[in-house]
Enzyme design. Structure first.
Site, PDB file in Angstrom:
ATOM      1  N   GLY A 125       0.841  -1.211   0.000  1.00 27.57           N
ATOM      2  CA  GLY A 125       0.000   0.000   0.000  1.00 27.57           C
ATOM      3  C   GLY A 125       0.860   1.240   0.000  1.00 27.57           C
ATOM      4  O   GLY A 125       2.044   1.180  -0.311  1.00 27.57           O
ATOM      5  N   ASN A 126       0.258   2.377   0.332  1.00 26.88           N
ATOM      6  CA  ASN A 126       1.040   3.618   0.440  1.00 26.88           C
ATOM      7  C   ASN A 126       0.429   4.513   1.518  1.00 26.88           C
ATOM      8  O   ASN A 126      -0.592   4.170   2.102  1.00 26.88           O
ATOM      9  CB  ASN A 126       1.138   4.307  -0.921  1.00 26.88           C
ATOM     10  CG  ASN A 126      -0.229   4.653  -1.470  1.00 26.88           C
ATOM     11  OD1 ASN A 126      -0.965   5.431  -0.884  1.00 26.88           O
ATOM     12  ND2 ASN A 126      -0.594   4.032  -2.595  1.00 26.88           N
TER      13      ASN A 126
END
Ligand code: C5P
Length: 399
Positions: free
Chosen positions: A208-209
């Protein structure tokens, strides 16, 4: 802009109540009809005679007039007004509003209000910073009320800090901007993507980020506040929506975001692609938890679909498409490349090199490049104000 607008000015017991007289005067000069509703303590700070002389209306502060028993209907006030502006709003009134403690006419009017509500707090810096005040203001925002942040400076206590009620001319500017934008997008459907995407590795882990979704959610509120029907396709974020015109569709991965976006875009007049979509996803999903070994682990990643580029491909001539470019270097060059490659009408550029810009922050500093070659730089601002700037540009395409 304010000609014929019916505005309730709510005044509470703060030294800043004297500024409410200027506020009423400015609103009346602009053509508004002003009805003052004041709390019992408000009257200790400013006399109703001043306010009734300025507004040419009796100042309302009690549920009944003592001598003739005439009832001051908060319900009628709630239906009459085009806008309610509570200035100054003390910690006490803010607490009562947040919790529905209806022990004076101002609070009953607030609870009956059908029109948009603005609040301009005024208090000492420590009271403003207190977790109780913070929580109450957050609650009011979650009810859709708009807070006009106090400014920093010398306070009545002689202390310096954040707590001075915003100046009346600035408050009037906010009110004018609100009415100007109120129904601008009433016939429009806007699709917005927001937040990160999570790409599953196994039942426990993902790639993810750090995207918080704040910018996309602020855009959704801004468009809905101007009357648009908003479809907000949100990756996994902790945020809540407030406006009833926002339809939220929660997704996890880029593929899910692509499916939902493709489903909705043909019905939309515009798309604002704010999501930080993961560029890659694991080639293989492991149905069982990946076990720790002493060997290094190689994960094969394959590209995700580029939602913006796909929408750019299928975009009709009557649709507007906007994207974001969050960069760490060569900002302009990269952003221009994306604008052209994804066939966007405009792109919002922000750089992680600017302090206060990018992921997780409550502020952002942007530049907007359009396909027509315009290039506008904006100063660092809270994300909700940045959203208004972006939606002003979107509206510019339809003017
Ligand atoms: O290429 P880059 O990811 O920097 O492009 C950013 C813009 O493209 C953003 O508007 C983002 O929402 C959009 N995008 C997308 N799908 C992707 C990657 C980016 O919609 N897979």
């Amino acid at each position: 802009m304010l000609k014929g607008k019916k505005i309730i000015v709510g005044i509470t017991g703060s030294i800043a109540a004297y500024k409410a007289a200027y506020l009423c005067r400015l609103l009346i000069k602009k053509g508004a009809e002003v009805q003052v509703v004041i709390t019992p303590t408000g009257k200790e700070f400013i006399t109703p005679v001043t306010l009734s002389a300025l507004t040419q209306k009796p100042v309302l502060g009690e549920f009944f007039t003592a001598n003739d028993g005439i009832w001051h209907s908060h319900v009628d006030l709630g239906l009459w007004a085009d806008l309610m502006m509570i200035a100054p709003a003390t910690a006490s009134t803010i607490g009562k509003m947040a919790n529905g403690i209806a022990d004076n006419l101002l609070i009953t009017t607030y609870l009956s209000m059908k029109a948009p509500i603005f609040i301009a707090p005024a208090m000492d810096l420590d009271m403003y910073a207190h977790p109780s005040t913070r929580a109450n203001l957050e609650k009011l925002e979650s009810y859709g009320n708009r807070i006009i942040e106090p400014t920093e400076g010398m306070l009545a206590s002689r202390l310096e800090g954040k707590g001075r009620m915003e100046e009346p001319d600035k408050i009037v500017e906010c009110i004018e901007a609100f009415f100007k934008r109120q129904n601008q997008l009433s016939q429009k459907k806007v699709l917005i993507t927001a937040g990160p995407t999570y790409e599953k590795l196994d039942p426990i882990r993902y790639i993810g980020n750090y995207s918080s979704g704040k910018m996309g959610f602020a855009l959704a509120e801004s468009c809905a506040g101007r009357g648009a029907e908003v479809f907000l396709i949100a990756g996994p974020v902790q945020l809540k929506i407030h406006h009833p015109n926002i339809r939220r569709i929660d997704v996890n991965s880029a593929d899910e975001m692509m499916d939902e976006t493709l489903r909705i875009f043909p019905h939309a007049d515009a798309g604002i692609l704010c999501a930080a979509v993961a560029d890659y996803k694991p080639a293989n999903y492991s149905a069982e938890k990946l076990k720790r070994t002493d060997e290094s682990l190689k994960i094969n990643l394959i590209p995700n679909p580029d939602i913006a580029a796909k929408l750019g491909e299928i975009k009709r001539a009557d649709q507007i498409l906007a994207g974001f470019a969050l960069e760490t270097e060569n900002e302009m060059q990269n952003a221009l490349g994306k604008l052209q490659k994804k066939r966007l009408d405009f792109i919002v550029v922000n750089s992680l090199r600017d302090p206060g810009a990018g992921f997780q922050t409550d502020t952002n500093k942007i530049r907007i490049l359009t396909a027509k070659g315009e290039n506008t730089d904006f100063p660092l601002k809270p994300k909700c104000e940045v959203a208004e700037d972006i939606v002003d540009v979107l509206y510019g395409f339809w003017k």
